[in-house]
Scaffold this motif. Sequence first.
Motif, PDB file in Angstrom:
ATOM      1  N   GLN A 123      56.331  40.425  46.460  1.00  0.00           N
ATOM      2  CA  GLN A 123      56.067  39.968  47.833  1.00  0.00           C
ATOM      3  C   GLN A 123      56.093  41.121  48.834  1.00  0.00           C
ATOM      4  OE1 GLN A 123      57.507  36.024  49.063  1.00  0.00           O
ATOM      5  NE2 GLN A 123      58.607  35.882  47.101  1.00  0.00           N
ATOM      6  N   GLN A 124      55.604  42.245  48.394  1.00  0.00           N
ATOM      7  CA  GLN A 124      55.415  43.395  49.276  1.00  0.00           C
ATOM      8  C   GLN A 124      53.963  43.352  49.744  1.00  0.00           C
ATOM      9  OE1 GLN A 124      56.849  47.016  47.442  1.00  0.00           O
ATOM     10  NE2 GLN A 124      58.881  46.165  47.077  1.00  0.00           N
ATOM     11  N   TRP A 125      53.739  42.561  50.790  1.00  0.00           N
ATOM     12  CA  TRP A 125      52.363  42.226  51.185  1.00  0.00           C
ATOM     13  C   TRP A 125      51.562  43.424  51.663  1.00  0.00           C
ATOM     14  CZ3 TRP A 125      52.372  38.140  48.672  1.00  0.00           C
ATOM     15  CH2 TRP A 125      53.362  37.154  48.777  1.00  0.00           C
ATOM     16  N   LYS A 126      52.220  44.378  52.306  1.00  0.00           N
ATOM     17  CA  LYS A 126      51.482  45.553  52.800  1.00  0.00           C
ATOM     18  C   LYS A 126      50.932  46.389  51.648  1.00  0.00           C
ATOM     19  CE  LYS A 126      53.713  45.971  57.306  1.00  0.00           C
ATOM     20  NZ  LYS A 126      54.507  46.813  58.239  1.00  0.00           N
ATOM     21  N   MET A 127      51.722  46.567  50.608  1.00  0.00           N
ATOM     22  CA  MET A 127      51.258  47.342  49.454  1.00  0.00           C
ATOM     23  C   MET A 127      50.178  46.575  48.688  1.00  0.00           C
ATOM     24  SD  MET A 127      52.470  50.328  49.408  1.00  0.00           S
ATOM     25  CE  MET A 127      51.893  50.759  47.750  1.00  0.00           C
ATOM     26  N   ALA A 128      50.357  45.266  48.570  1.00  0.00           N
ATOM     27  CA  ALA A 128      49.334  44.447  47.905  1.00  0.00           C
ATOM     28  C   ALA A 128      48.028  44.529  48.682  1.00  0.00           C
ATOM     29  CB  ALA A 128      49.808  43.003  47.794  1.00  0.00           C
ATOM     30  N   TYR A 129      48.135  44.459  50.028  1.00  0.00           N
ATOM     31  CA  TYR A 129      46.946  44.596  50.887  1.00  0.00           C
ATOM     32  C   TYR A 129      46.286  45.958  50.675  1.00  0.00           C
ATOM     33  CZ  TYR A 129      44.142  45.612  54.989  1.00  0.00           C
ATOM     34  OH  TYR A 129      43.108  45.998  55.795  1.00  0.00           O
ATOM     35  N   PHE A 130      47.100  47.005  50.571  1.00  0.00           N
ATOM     36  CA  PHE A 130      46.587  48.368  50.389  1.00  0.00           C
ATOM     37  C   PHE A 130      45.667  48.449  49.170  1.00  0.00           C
ATOM     38  CE2 PHE A 130      47.138  52.442  48.140  1.00  0.00           C
ATOM     39  CZ  PHE A 130      46.624  53.321  49.099  1.00  0.00           C
ATOM     40  N   TYR A 131      46.081  47.856  48.051  1.00  0.00           N
ATOM     41  CA  TYR A 131      45.266  47.929  46.841  1.00  0.00           C
ATOM     42  C   TYR A 131      44.048  47.003  46.901  1.00  0.00           C
ATOM     43  CZ  TYR A 131      48.498  51.114  44.667  1.00  0.00           C
ATOM     44  OH  TYR A 131      49.241  52.228  44.392  1.00  0.00           O
ATOM     45  N   ALA A 132      44.188  45.856  47.558  1.00  0.00           N
ATOM     46  CA  ALA A 132      43.026  44.985  47.755  1.00  0.00           C
ATOM     47  C   ALA A 132      41.986  45.688  48.623  1.00  0.00           C
ATOM     48  CB  ALA A 132      43.459  43.666  48.394  1.00  0.00           C
ATOM     49  N   ASP A 133      42.475  46.417  49.634  1.00  0.00           N
ATOM     50  CA  ASP A 133      41.582  47.166  50.516  1.00  0.00           C
ATOM     51  C   ASP A 133      40.875  48.283  49.749  1.00  0.00           C
ATOM     52  OD1 ASP A 133      40.518  47.822  53.145  1.00  0.00           O
ATOM     53  OD2 ASP A 133      41.845  49.567  53.104  1.00  0.00           O
ATOM     54  N   TRP A 183      43.888  46.722  40.517  1.00  0.00           N
ATOM     55  CA  TRP A 183      43.976  45.258  40.409  1.00  0.00           C
ATOM     56  C   TRP A 183      45.361  44.845  39.926  1.00  0.00           C
ATOM     57  CZ3 TRP A 183      41.339  41.049  41.897  1.00  0.00           C
ATOM     58  CH2 TRP A 183      41.532  39.832  41.232  1.00  0.00           C
ATOM     59  N   GLN A 184      45.869  45.515  38.894  1.00  0.00           N
ATOM     60  CA  GLN A 184      47.192  45.181  38.366  1.00  0.00           C
ATOM     61  C   GLN A 184      48.294  45.576  39.357  1.00  0.00           C
ATOM     62  OE1 GLN A 184      45.484  43.248  35.539  1.00  0.00           O
ATOM     63  NE2 GLN A 184      47.702  43.306  35.698  1.00  0.00           N
ATOM     64  N   LEU A 185      48.118  46.710  40.035  1.00  0.00           N
ATOM     65  CA  LEU A 185      49.114  47.117  41.041  1.00  0.00           C
ATOM     66  C   LEU A 185      49.158  46.111  42.187  1.00  0.00           C
ATOM     67  CD1 LEU A 185      48.398  50.945  41.023  1.00  0.00           C
ATOM     68  CD2 LEU A 185      50.632  49.911  40.599  1.00  0.00           C
ATOM     69  N   MET A 186      47.983  45.603  42.561  1.00  0.00           N
ATOM     70  CA  MET A 186      47.924  44.575  43.600  1.00  0.00           C
ATOM     71  C   MET A 186      48.788  43.376  43.212  1.00  0.00           C
ATOM     72  SD  MET A 186      44.561  42.496  44.933  1.00  0.00           S
ATOM     73  CE  MET A 186      44.622  41.271  43.585  1.00  0.00           C
ATOM     74  N   SER A 241      35.273  49.343  44.565  1.00  0.00           N
ATOM     75  CA  SER A 241      34.800  48.620  43.387  1.00  0.00           C
ATOM     76  C   SER A 241      33.658  47.684  43.749  1.00  0.00           C
ATOM     77  CB  SER A 241      35.939  47.804  42.766  1.00  0.00           C
ATOM     78  OG  SER A 241      35.456  46.986  41.721  1.00  0.00           O
ATOM     79  N   SER A 242      32.685  47.607  42.856  1.00  0.00           N
ATOM     80  CA  SER A 242      31.537  46.716  43.093  1.00  0.00           C
ATOM     81  C   SER A 242      31.609  45.444  42.256  1.00  0.00           C
ATOM     82  CB  SER A 242      30.226  47.459  42.795  1.00  0.00           C
ATOM     83  OG  SER A 242      30.232  47.959  41.474  1.00  0.00           O
ATOM     84  N   TRP A 243      32.750  45.209  41.578  1.00  0.00           N
ATOM     85  CA  TRP A 243      32.838  44.015  40.726  1.00  0.00           C
ATOM     86  C   TRP A 243      32.700  42.744  41.547  1.00  0.00           C
ATOM     87  CZ3 TRP A 243      37.338  40.575  40.297  1.00  0.00           C
ATOM     88  CH2 TRP A 243      37.103  39.527  39.391  1.00  0.00           C
ATOM     89  N   SER A 244      33.541  42.574  42.577  1.00  0.00           N
ATOM     90  CA  SER A 244      33.488  41.346  43.368  1.00  0.00           C
ATOM     91  C   SER A 244      34.036  41.594  44.766  1.00  0.00           C
ATOM     92  CB  SER A 244      34.276  40.234  42.682  1.00  0.00           C
ATOM     93  OG  SER A 244      34.346  39.093  43.515  1.00  0.00           O
ATOM     94  N   LYS A 245      33.150  42.027  45.664  1.00  0.00           N
ATOM     95  CA  LYS A 245      33.565  42.267  47.049  1.00  0.00           C
ATOM     96  C   LYS A 245      34.149  40.997  47.663  1.00  0.00           C
ATOM     97  CE  LYS A 245      31.899  46.541  47.518  1.00  0.00           C
ATOM     98  NZ  LYS A 245      32.761  47.712  47.745  1.00  0.00           N
ATOM     99  N   ALA A 246      33.569  39.846  47.307  1.00  0.00           N
ATOM    100  CA  ALA A 246      34.038  38.581  47.872  1.00  0.00           C
ATOM    101  C   ALA A 246      35.503  38.334  47.506  1.00  0.00           C
ATOM    102  CB  ALA A 246      33.170  37.425  47.384  1.00  0.00           C
ATOM    103  N   THR A 247      35.859  38.557  46.246  1.00  0.00           N
ATOM    104  CA  THR A 247      37.240  38.355  45.806  1.00  0.00           C
ATOM    105  C   THR A 247      38.183  39.324  46.497  1.00  0.00           C
ATOM    106  OG1 THR A 247      36.483  37.573  43.643  1.00  0.00           O
ATOM    107  CG2 THR A 247      38.779  38.275  43.800  1.00  0.00           C
ATOM    108  N   TYR A 248      37.784  40.596  46.572  1.00  0.00           N
ATOM    109  CA  TYR A 248      38.660  41.607  47.170  1.00  0.00           C
ATOM    110  C   TYR A 248      38.899  41.336  48.657  1.00  0.00           C
ATOM    111  CZ  TYR A 248      37.434  44.148  42.885  1.00  0.00           C
ATOM    112  OH  TYR A 248      37.227  44.512  41.583  1.00  0.00           O
TER     113      TYR A 248
END
Length: 570
Positions: A331-341, A321-324, A347-354
């Motif tokens: 603004q490195q969107w590909k890496m941010a996407y990688f961690y969101a993915d 989450w913090q790395l995202m 993680s089962s905390w919030s699939k909707a948010t991810y």
Amino acid sequence: MSRDTGGGQADSDLKSSLSECMTALDMFLNNNFQEALAFLQAKSFYIRRSKESMYHVLTYATILEMQAMMTFDPQDIVNAGNRMKEAQAVCQRFRKKSTVADSFNNLVHGQSLDHFTEEEIHAEVCYAECLLLRAALTFLQDENMVSFIKGGIKVRNSYQTYKELDALQKCANYMKGESHCHFEGGVKLGVGAFNLTLSMLPTRILRLLEFVGFSGNKDYGLTQLQEGAVDHSFRALLCTLLLLCYHTFLSFVLGTGKGDIEEAEKLLEPYLIRYPKGAIFLFFAGRIEEIKGNIDLAIQRFEECCEAQQDWKQFHHMCYWQLMWCFTYKQQWKMAYFYADLLSKESSWSKATYVYMKAAYLSMFEDDDTKPFGEDEVKLFRQVPSLKVKIAGKSLPTEKFAIRKTRRYQAQNPVPLPIPPLEMMYIWNGYAVIGKQKVLTEKMLLTLSKAEENLKRLEGATETDFLRDDQCLVKLLKGLCFKYLDRIDEAEECFKYIPANEKKIKYDEYLVPNALLELALLYLHIGRRDEAIKLLENAKQNYKNYSMESRTHFRIQDALLQAKSIPNGC
């Protein structure tokens, strides 16, 4: 206070239990999570044959709660709550039939406290701690105002007990037992936690709580926790972790980002020396670097944290989450996407948010960027409402926000969100982070200016119901960048634009009270205190039923406390 009813043996058992629990905590901090729990279970089973140990069951439940607070996993939260409830029942059996409240009343009337054994007085602080930690789990599940009121009333017994124990240990006739430092640490933890938490609550909630006997003093709360953190007691770790959470997270998410980072570094330093591979402390070290604007160093720390242990995979999710967000700041969107993915899969905390964040990052890819196979932001945005979950019967505020934002994608011809990751970044107060680095802020301003130009091209041509909302959003975020670049006039102009267009905003009502809040913070920054207070009172009193309302009210309360601490004319 130690009468002799077999008290010698009880005091010896108490000392032994505390020593074993400290050993378990040491295992835990060395990343031996399962070993620590197994050790406590084995010791607890051995003791149970003759008599249960309140400290063993409390420590076991506390470790599970720390896990829940670090992972946000719904099952972890439920498990911790059940264990803490069991621990509370065990502590209850050790309490004297006449409660400490009754004994305190006797003290007022001149009667002695020497009929309490040391074990009984420890039972009081352990019982109050169970209630406090159960309340913390309630807070973790929901930021809703009503929950604070309900939770506040439920833990009144805990609050009163801590107050009375605090007064008790200051009495001249109070005799300190052999394990007094651990008892004293427990009192400091409880008194500090209550005072700090209550001082953060919005005024309207605090007034209701004061009606039933609660009050909070931020400075006293911080002092108590600081004293508890430096003592060599069982509760020193909890005092330290609570202070670290306050300075690095609560002051940002539920405040305006005014945590004491130097204090956090001082608290963390001895633990990093003793536990150089301790995942918990590496995580906080990463968060401190992130807040300071040292994003590359923060990324390095979070990666070290992931490598440090493999037992609790959910703990990695905190780092993801913090790395995202770190890659969002860059603004490195590909890496941010990688961690969101990764989060959406693990993680089962919030699939909707991810999934919302995955779609948000995809929407920022350039036309010539290769998107992951089969991934399309429109399809992902449309999935978000179906992924909504409830934890303990409550919907997560962030999920509600994400679902509201995706409504425009449900139409056959969706209207794209202009800068969805940068909007969510505001919700988590990320602009206070990039504001520490001029290069990151200037780069963010360029991205926002480009989005503004794109929206301007829509005016008069294909204008939609969402256009003015989107323009106001971009103005809000540009205003923050201007503020941190010390371009005060431009920041003020951006913030004023939003309330001036209030009647034209159709969906994102949250923008107006937040613009008033940001304008007030700008005025505080340049010494216009009275104007700032008026804006904050306006935002607090005249707006309701908007997205993330509770979080905004916490920030307004924090800003008001800052404003009122500044003398007139300064």
